[in-house]
Design a protein around this motif. Structure first.
Motif, short mmCIF file in Angstrom:
data_model
loop_
_atom_site.label_atom_id
_atom_site.label_comp_id
_atom_site.label_asym_id
_atom_site.label_seq_id
_atom_site.Cartn_x
_atom_site.Cartn_y
_atom_site.Cartn_z
N ALA A 183 15.36 3.86 11.93
CA ALA A 183 14.21 4.69 11.23
C ALA A 183 13.08 3.44 10.96
O ALA A 183 13.13 2.27 10.85
CB ALA A 183 14.70 4.91 9.72
N LEU A 184 11.72 3.89 11.34
CA LEU A 184 10.74 3.36 11.51
C LEU A 184 9.83 3.41 10.33
O LEU A 184 9.38 4.47 10.27
CB LEU A 184 9.99 3.42 12.75
CG LEU A 184 10.87 3.10 13.92
CD1 LEU A 184 10.01 3.43 15.26
CD2 LEU A 184 11.33 1.62 14.14
N PRO A 185 9.05 2.47 9.72
CA PRO A 185 8.01 2.85 8.78
C PRO A 185 6.69 3.32 9.41
O PRO A 185 6.57 3.24 10.81
CB PRO A 185 7.81 1.36 8.37
CG PRO A 185 8.28 0.30 9.08
CD PRO A 185 9.25 0.92 9.99
N MET A 186 6.11 4.31 8.92
CA MET A 186 4.79 4.87 9.44
C MET A 186 3.73 3.99 9.25
O MET A 186 3.55 3.33 8.33
CB MET A 186 4.62 6.23 8.58
CG MET A 186 5.77 7.21 8.96
SD MET A 186 5.93 7.80 10.79
CE MET A 186 4.27 8.43 10.94
N GLY B 138 17.25 0.76 1.51
CA GLY B 138 17.22 2.27 0.78
C GLY B 138 15.85 2.65 0.24
O GLY B 138 15.85 3.54 -0.77
N TYR B 139 14.63 1.66 0.52
CA TYR B 139 13.49 2.16 0.21
C TYR B 139 13.14 3.49 0.72
O TYR B 139 12.79 3.56 2.09
CB TYR B 139 12.46 1.04 0.14
CG TYR B 139 12.72 0.13 -0.84
CD1 TYR B 139 12.20 0.23 -2.20
CD2 TYR B 139 13.39 -1.37 -0.63
CE1 TYR B 139 12.37 -0.72 -3.07
CE2 TYR B 139 13.96 -2.02 -1.40
CZ TYR B 139 13.27 -1.93 -2.92
OH TYR B 139 13.58 -2.97 -3.61
N ALA B 140 12.70 4.44 0.27
CA ALA B 140 12.46 5.74 0.93
C ALA B 140 10.90 6.06 1.61
O ALA B 140 10.82 6.63 2.59
CB ALA B 140 12.57 7.01 -0.17
N SER B 141 9.94 5.31 0.85
CA SER B 141 8.52 5.62 1.42
C SER B 141 7.93 4.12 1.91
O SER B 141 7.22 3.48 0.96
CB SER B 141 7.69 6.20 0.10
OG SER B 141 8.49 7.46 -0.22
N VAL B 142 8.07 3.78 3.04
CA VAL B 142 7.77 2.42 3.50
C VAL B 142 6.86 2.81 4.75
O VAL B 142 6.85 3.52 5.60
CB VAL B 142 8.85 1.59 4.03
CG1 VAL B 142 8.35 0.30 4.52
CG2 VAL B 142 9.84 1.41 2.90
N LEU C 84 9.63 -5.84 8.64
CA LEU C 84 10.11 -6.13 7.10
C LEU C 84 10.35 -4.48 6.70
O LEU C 84 11.03 -4.09 5.92
CB LEU C 84 8.81 -6.80 6.35
CG LEU C 84 9.09 -6.69 4.85
CD1 LEU C 84 10.62 -7.63 4.41
CD2 LEU C 84 8.16 -7.36 3.91
N GLY C 85 9.43 -3.59 7.06
CA GLY C 85 9.49 -2.32 6.96
C GLY C 85 10.71 -1.66 7.09
O GLY C 85 11.51 -0.84 6.39
N LYS C 86 11.13 -2.06 8.46
CA LYS C 86 12.70 -1.52 8.84
C LYS C 86 13.76 -2.04 8.08
O LYS C 86 14.64 -1.46 7.67
CB LYS C 86 12.84 -1.93 10.28
CG LYS C 86 11.91 -1.34 11.39
CD LYS C 86 12.31 -2.32 12.68
CE LYS C 86 11.32 -1.72 13.55
NZ LYS C 86 11.62 -2.42 15.08
#
Length: 172
Positions: free
Chosen positions: A60-63, A146-150, A138-140
């Motif tokens: 999963a990648l941060p937007m 478990g942080y949902a909105s990164v 860091l976002g990854k």
């Protein structure tokens, strides 16, 4: 004589339009068939995939997020800005109100944690601009924790500063 010329021209236009329509329908028959069946255009039906033994699922990648959005979320207090740079760089200068979580420190933790930040909070990671990838890494890690909105502010501190927005020095 003029009426025959007008009639002939109209007939030629009608033939060209009809031929174009038939060609277009034939060319796009699958697209039209999907539309008539009610299937969404341009989207394939999702195919459930199972991970093969020993393979890894897609990460999963941060937007990415733009400066204007970062500023709006910062000013409204709807996001937590996290500086991925070293503690020394943070102490020298950082976005006003940001928290420090250096990538080096986050990678040493089993699951990186932001004290007092809920898992459903909006988090925006940043570092030294487009050439710096620490914020993405860091976002990854935060998503895995478990942080949902990164999100990642790719312009980082340089773009923020160039926009004339407030920065601070010292630890927070």
């Amino acid at each position: 004589m003029a009426q025959k010329s007008w009639l002939k021209t109209s007939l030629e236009i009608a033939v060209i339009v009809l031929a174009s329509a038939l060609f277009g329908i034939a060319w796009n028959r699958t697209l039209l068939a999907d539309a008539w069946r009610g299937a969404p255009a341009g989207q394939a039906a999702p195919v459930p995939q199972q991970a093969a033994p020993g393979s890894q699922q897609a990460e999963a990648l941060p937007m990415p997020i733009a400066l204007a959005q970062v500023k709006e979320l910062h000013d409204s207090g709807q996001a937590v800005l996290v500086d991925a740079r070293s503690a020394a760089s943070f102490a020298k200068e950082h976005i006003a109100g940001a928290r420090s979580l250096p990538l080096e420190e986050a990678t040493r933790q089993a699951t990186p944690q932001l004290k007092g930040v809920a898992k459903d909070a909006v988090i925006i990671a940043y570092c030294n601009g487009f050439s710096c990838h620490d914020s993405m890494d860091l976002g990854k890690l935060l998503i895995k924790a478990g942080y949902a909105s990164v999100y990642v502010f790719e312009g980082g501190l340089p773009e923020w500063r160039d926009g004339g927005y407030p920065t601070s020095g010292g630890k927070q």
